[in-house]
Scaffold this motif. Structure first.
Motif, PDB file in Angstrom:
ATOM      1  N   ALA A   1       0.828  -1.206   0.000  1.00 14.98           N
ATOM      2  CA  ALA A   1       0.000   0.000   0.000  1.00 14.98           C
ATOM      3  C   ALA A   1       0.859   1.250   0.000  1.00 14.98           C
ATOM      4  O   ALA A   1       0.574   2.217  -0.724  1.00 14.98           O
ATOM      5  N   ALA A   2       1.924   1.244   0.795  1.00 18.10           N
ATOM      6  CA  ALA A   2       2.820   2.397   0.850  1.00 18.10           C
ATOM      7  C   ALA A   2       3.468   2.650  -0.501  1.00 18.10           C
ATOM      8  O   ALA A   2       3.587   3.802  -0.948  1.00 18.10           O
ATOM      9  N   ASN A   3       3.882   1.581  -1.160  1.00 16.30           N
ATOM     10  CA  ASN A   3       4.459   1.731  -2.499  1.00 16.30           C
ATOM     11  C   ASN A   3       3.462   2.370  -3.450  1.00 16.30           C
ATOM     12  O   ASN A   3       3.809   3.271  -4.225  1.00 16.30           O
ATOM     13  N   ASP A   4       2.216   1.915  -3.390  1.00 15.04           N
ATOM     14  CA  ASP A   4       1.178   2.464  -4.273  1.00 15.04           C
ATOM     15  C   ASP A   4       0.908   3.937  -3.976  1.00 15.04           C
ATOM     16  O   ASP A   4       0.563   4.709  -4.876  1.00 15.04           O
ATOM     17  N   LEU A   5       1.079   4.322  -2.707  1.00 16.70           N
ATOM     18  CA  LEU A   5       0.807   5.699  -2.284  1.00 16.70           C
ATOM     19  C   LEU A   5       2.021   6.622  -2.438  1.00 16.70           C
ATOM     20  O   LEU A   5       1.929   7.811  -2.150  1.00 16.70           O
ATOM     21  N   GLY A   6       3.140   6.059  -2.866  1.00 19.08           N
ATOM     22  CA  GLY A   6       4.336   6.868  -3.060  1.00 19.08           C
ATOM     23  C   GLY A   6       5.092   7.166  -1.782  1.00 19.08           C
ATOM     24  O   GLY A   6       5.876   8.123  -1.730  1.00 19.08           O
ATOM     25  N   LEU A   7       4.882   6.352  -0.743  1.00 26.20           N
ATOM     26  CA  LEU A   7       5.582   6.534   0.520  1.00 26.20           C
ATOM     27  C   LEU A   7       6.810   5.639   0.573  1.00 26.20           C
ATOM     28  O   LEU A   7       6.743   4.453   0.245  1.00 26.20           O
ATOM     29  N   GLY A   8       7.930   6.189   1.020  1.00 29.28           N
ATOM     30  CA  GLY A   8       9.096   5.372   1.280  1.00 29.28           C
ATOM     31  C   GLY A   8       8.865   4.527   2.525  1.00 29.28           C
ATOM     32  O   GLY A   8       8.064   4.892   3.395  1.00 29.28           O
ATOM     33  N   ILE A   9       9.581   3.407   2.632  1.00 30.41           N
ATOM     34  CA  ILE A   9       9.359   2.476   3.745  1.00 30.41           C
ATOM     35  C   ILE A   9      10.644   2.258   4.535  1.00 30.41           C
ATOM     36  O   ILE A   9      11.660   1.807   3.991  1.00 30.41           O
TER      37      ILE A   9
END
Length: 238
Positions: free
Chosen positions: A178-186
């Motif tokens: 989900a984070a990848n889809d939202l453009g958030l780094g992890i």
């Protein structure tokens, strides 16, 4: 590869238990970097029971990799971060009496509060990350705060892995996707160790950085700091 940031709070805890300046946190930070560590993490708390605010100021000139300052964004903490200007600030909703971090942000309830603080740091060129539980709604809420990254709170993963339950990775994988889809780094951290880091790294898509302190320092008591850091680096390679 996933970057390794070494949290040196436990070095400060050992120093503070005796007084004086042994072990010296600045020297340890230099050594961590010399041994291949790709970042230094500190988490000053209001009572300064381990890392002191002065330590953060002393460390800034010697951290040549990535400086990550974690903490609850009370005003004193905000002022320190803006003065030091680390590469990254990680916001953690610690209670003042918490022994260690034990929960992520409610990114929906605290959206406006986080948005204001994050904007202030980003205006100074400081990358922001916020500590979140492996909860899809909290990850989605994080995207609405304007943060650059999230840090997944991995205590439950570590607990389940120690029991032999590898299914404990599933909510973390879902949140990472989900984070990848939202453009958030992890990022990720809490109770990661040599015994569980490889499986986590291989199963979290887009994992950029892990912050490891307690386990790494404990493992180093037996095996040596340089050896342990290089073991982590080996396990974190793609």
């Amino acid at each position: 590869m996933t970057k390794l940031s070494v949290n040196i709070n436990k070095i400060a805890t050992l120093r503070n238990s005796r007084g004086g300046d042994v072990p010296n946190v600045v020297q340890v930070a230099k050594d961590v970097q010399r041994y291949g560590g790709q970042g230094i993490t500190v988490h000053p708390r209001p009572d300064e029971r381990h890392i002191r605010y002065k330590d953060v100021l002393d460390l800034r000139p010697v951290v040549t990799t990535e400086f990550n300052i974690e903490g609850n964004p009370v005003q004193k903490f905000i002022d320190l971060v803006l003065k030091v200007k680390p590469e990254q600030v990680t916001l953690v909703p610690d209670a003042e009496d918490a022994i260690t971090s034990n929960a992520g942000w409610n990114t929906i309830k605290h959206r406006d509060y986080l948005r204001e603080i994050i904007s202030e740091f980003q205006d100074k060129g400081i990358r922001t990350s916020i500590f979140v539980d492996p909860d899809l709604e909290m990850v989605k809420g994080a995207a609405n705060t304007g943060t650059d990254r999230i840090e997944l709170y991995t205590e439950e993963y570590a607990r389940q892995y120690a029991k032999g339950n590898k299914e404990g990775i599933k909510p973390y994988r879902s949140c990472a996707e989900a984070a990848n889809d939202l453009g958030l780094g992890i990022n990720a951290g809490h109770d990661l160790s040599l015994s569980n880091i490889e499986y986590f790294n291989k199963n979290i898509p887009g994992l950029l950085e892990v912050s490891i302190g307690h386990a790494l320092i404990a493992e180093s008591l037996y095996q040596g700091l340089e050896y342990v850091i290089n073991q982590y680096l080996s396990l974190l390679r793609d």
